[in-house]
Motif scaffolding. Structure first.
Motif, PDB file in Angstrom:
ATOM      1  N   ASP A  73       0.886  -1.120  -0.091  1.00 59.53           N
ATOM      2  CA  ASP A  73       0.117   0.155  -0.026  1.00 59.53           C
ATOM      3  C   ASP A  73       0.836   1.132   0.309  1.00 59.53           C
ATOM      4  OD1 ASP A  73      -2.397  -1.910  -0.325  1.00 59.53           O
ATOM      5  OD2 ASP A  73      -2.901  -0.844   2.245  1.00 59.53           O
ATOM      6  N   ALA A  74       1.978   1.396   0.497  1.00 58.95           N
ATOM      7  CA  ALA A  74       2.715   2.605   0.543  1.00 58.95           C
ATOM      8  C   ALA A  74       3.475   2.698  -0.389  1.00 58.95           C
ATOM      9  CB  ALA A  74       3.735   1.709   1.694  1.00 58.95           C
ATOM     10  N   LEU A  75       3.832   1.781  -1.331  1.00 62.60           N
ATOM     11  CA  LEU A  75       4.180   2.033  -2.495  1.00 62.60           C
ATOM     12  C   LEU A  75       3.834   2.940  -3.576  1.00 62.60           C
ATOM     13  CD1 LEU A  75       6.307  -1.740  -3.797  1.00 62.60           C
ATOM     14  CD2 LEU A  75       7.139   0.307  -2.827  1.00 62.60           C
ATOM     15  N   SER A  76       3.788   3.339  -4.169  1.00 63.15           N
ATOM     16  CA  SER A  76       3.929   4.791  -5.041  1.00 63.15           C
ATOM     17  C   SER A  76       5.380   5.650  -5.609  1.00 63.15           C
ATOM     18  CB  SER A  76       2.776   5.548  -4.616  1.00 63.15           C
ATOM     19  OG  SER A  76       3.866   6.958  -3.837  1.00 63.15           O
ATOM     20  N   ASN A  77       4.898   5.458  -6.885  1.00 61.49           N
ATOM     21  CA  ASN A  77       5.950   6.570  -7.950  1.00 61.49           C
ATOM     22  C   ASN A  77       7.493   5.183  -8.112  1.00 61.49           C
ATOM     23  OD1 ASN A  77       6.617   8.138  -9.540  1.00 61.49           O
ATOM     24  ND2 ASN A  77       7.487   9.545  -8.225  1.00 61.49           N
ATOM     25  N   VAL A  78       7.013   4.509  -8.107  1.00 63.19           N
ATOM     26  CA  VAL A  78       8.391   3.274  -8.408  1.00 63.19           C
ATOM     27  C   VAL A  78       8.383   2.336  -9.610  1.00 63.19           C
ATOM     28  CG1 VAL A  78       7.390   1.474  -6.524  1.00 63.19           C
ATOM     29  CG2 VAL A  78       9.955   1.947  -6.643  1.00 63.19           C
ATOM     30  N   GLU A  79       9.235   2.533 -10.322  1.00 58.02           N
ATOM     31  CA  GLU A  79       9.550   1.843 -11.033  1.00 58.02           C
ATOM     32  C   GLU A  79      10.072   0.465 -10.921  1.00 58.02           C
ATOM     33  OE1 GLU A  79      10.466   2.845 -15.765  1.00 58.02           O
ATOM     34  OE2 GLU A  79      12.017   3.205 -13.995  1.00 58.02           O
ATOM     35  N   PHE A  80       9.941  -0.628 -11.362  1.00 61.07           N
ATOM     36  CA  PHE A  80      10.630  -2.176 -11.297  1.00 61.07           C
ATOM     37  C   PHE A  80      10.778  -2.290 -12.869  1.00 61.07           C
ATOM     38  CE2 PHE A  80       9.727  -3.471  -7.075  1.00 61.07           C
ATOM     39  CZ  PHE A  80       8.351  -2.406  -6.823  1.00 61.07           C
ATOM     40  N   VAL A  81      12.468  -2.993 -12.780  1.00 54.26           N
ATOM     41  CA  VAL A  81      12.851  -2.907 -13.917  1.00 54.26           C
ATOM     42  C   VAL A  81      13.190  -4.064 -13.196  1.00 54.26           C
ATOM     43  CG1 VAL A  81      14.812  -1.768 -15.540  1.00 54.26           C
ATOM     44  CG2 VAL A  81      13.411  -0.541 -14.457  1.00 54.26           C
ATOM     45  N   GLY A 117       6.605  15.894  -5.548  1.00 54.89           N
ATOM     46  CA  GLY A 117       5.931  15.898  -6.692  1.00 54.89           C
ATOM     47  C   GLY A 117       7.049  16.568  -8.437  1.00 54.89           C
ATOM     48  N   GLY A 118       6.000  15.638  -8.987  1.00 51.58           N
ATOM     49  CA  GLY A 118       7.100  15.994 -10.700  1.00 51.58           C
ATOM     50  C   GLY A 118       7.423  15.620 -10.967  1.00 51.58           C
ATOM     51  N   VAL A 119       7.933  14.241  -9.903  1.00 50.18           N
ATOM     52  CA  VAL A 119       9.700  13.933  -9.986  1.00 50.18           C
ATOM     53  C   VAL A 119       9.288  12.390 -11.218  1.00 50.18           C
ATOM     54  CG1 VAL A 119      10.693  14.745  -7.908  1.00 50.18           C
ATOM     55  CG2 VAL A 119       9.314  13.051  -8.185  1.00 50.18           C
ATOM     56  N   VAL A 120      10.357  11.887 -11.879  1.00 54.05           N
ATOM     57  CA  VAL A 120      10.148  11.066 -11.653  1.00 54.05           C
ATOM     58  C   VAL A 120      10.352   9.921 -11.191  1.00 54.05           C
ATOM     59  CG1 VAL A 120      11.714  11.933 -14.329  1.00 54.05           C
ATOM     60  CG2 VAL A 120      12.966  11.065 -12.502  1.00 54.05           C
ATOM     61  N   PRO A 121       9.861   8.387 -11.259  1.00 54.16           N
ATOM     62  CA  PRO A 121       9.521   7.690 -10.711  1.00 54.16           C
ATOM     63  C   PRO A 121      11.452   7.525  -9.968  1.00 54.16           C
ATOM     64  CG  PRO A 121       8.394   7.515 -13.025  1.00 54.16           C
ATOM     65  CD  PRO A 121       9.274   7.955 -12.486  1.00 54.16           C
ATOM     66  N   ASP A 122      10.788   6.795  -8.493  1.00 56.73           N
ATOM     67  CA  ASP A 122      12.774   5.933  -8.299  1.00 56.73           C
ATOM     68  C   ASP A 122      12.522   4.411  -8.876  1.00 56.73           C
ATOM     69  OD1 ASP A 122      11.649   7.843  -6.311  1.00 56.73           O
ATOM     70  OD2 ASP A 122      11.541   6.533  -4.664  1.00 56.73           O
ATOM     71  N   LYS A 123      13.692   4.149  -9.243  1.00 56.76           N
ATOM     72  CA  LYS A 123      13.535   2.785  -9.930  1.00 56.76           C
ATOM     73  C   LYS A 123      14.277   2.131  -9.323  1.00 56.76           C
ATOM     74  CE  LYS A 123      16.318   2.585 -13.952  1.00 56.76           C
ATOM     75  NZ  LYS A 123      16.645   2.836 -14.515  1.00 56.76           N
ATOM     76  N   ILE A 124      13.922   0.836  -9.181  1.00 55.12           N
ATOM     77  CA  ILE A 124      15.055  -0.895  -8.469  1.00 55.12           C
ATOM     78  C   ILE A 124      14.694  -1.456 -10.123  1.00 55.12           C
ATOM     79  CG2 ILE A 124      13.763  -2.760  -6.955  1.00 55.12           C
ATOM     80  CD1 ILE A 124      12.393  -1.051  -5.529  1.00 55.12           C
TER      81      ILE A 124
END
Length: 170
Positions: A73-81, A117-124
């Motif tokens: 539920d706490a994950l947001s604005n994160v990209e998994f690669v 806000g307005g930032v690119v997603p974090d990336k894992i």
């Protein structure tokens, strides 16, 4: 906002080394699971389901589906690669040495202020090359992918490397 199933993603035909961002709701029973970004690098042919990248991606999705609800539920604005290996420039930039199975890049939740806000997603990023090389047994590979996903999510939540050393989520 397109919701794309994983089987649809795996069937896409795109040019080599092109990355596509799909905002995807993972196939999950929890309606409250927030959308996450899943970046998929596919080649100009259908990737066989037994390709190491596809295998690692499946295990990564399983690990995300099995996240405890409070973390999911706490994950947001994160990209998994899923990528083959860290690029040499990334190794230099991040000071990476030795074998790397995963990497978190972004602004941890503990450092996000009111103006975030307005930032690119974090990336894992999970690196299928070293994972597949070092964990040839499917069970061991699945376990290590899960551990790596959880480890990198720990960084997302603000934990440092020394906090995560020998930590496991059961």
């Amino acid at each position: 906002q397109d919701v794309v199933s994983l089987s649809r993603i795996e069937a896409e035909w795109i040019k080599p080394s092109v990355l596509l961002n799909f905002k995807t709701l993972l196939n999950h029973s929890r309606a409250s699971l927030p959308p996450v970004y899943l970046t998929v690098a596919l080649y100009n042919h259908r990737m066989p389901s037994n390709h190491p990248a596809a295998v690692v991606r499946r295990y990564m999705v399983r690990a995300l589906e099995e996240l405890p609800e409070m973390y999911a539920d706490a994950l947001s604005n994160v990209e998994f690669v899923v990528s083959r290996a860290p690029m040499p420039r990334d190794r230099r930039r991040m000071g990476l040495r030795g074998t790397v199975y995963g990497l978190y890049e972004g602004i941890p939740l503990t450092r996000r202020g009111e103006d975030y806000g307005g930032v690119v997603p974090d990336k894992i990023t999970l690196y299928w090359g070293p994972l597949y090389r070092d964990f040839v047994d499917d069970g061991a590979l699945a376990d290590e992918v899960r551990n790596t996903v959880l480890h990198e999510i720990g960084h997302y939540f603000g934990l440092e490397e020394h906090d995560l050393h020998d930590t496991r989520v059961e």
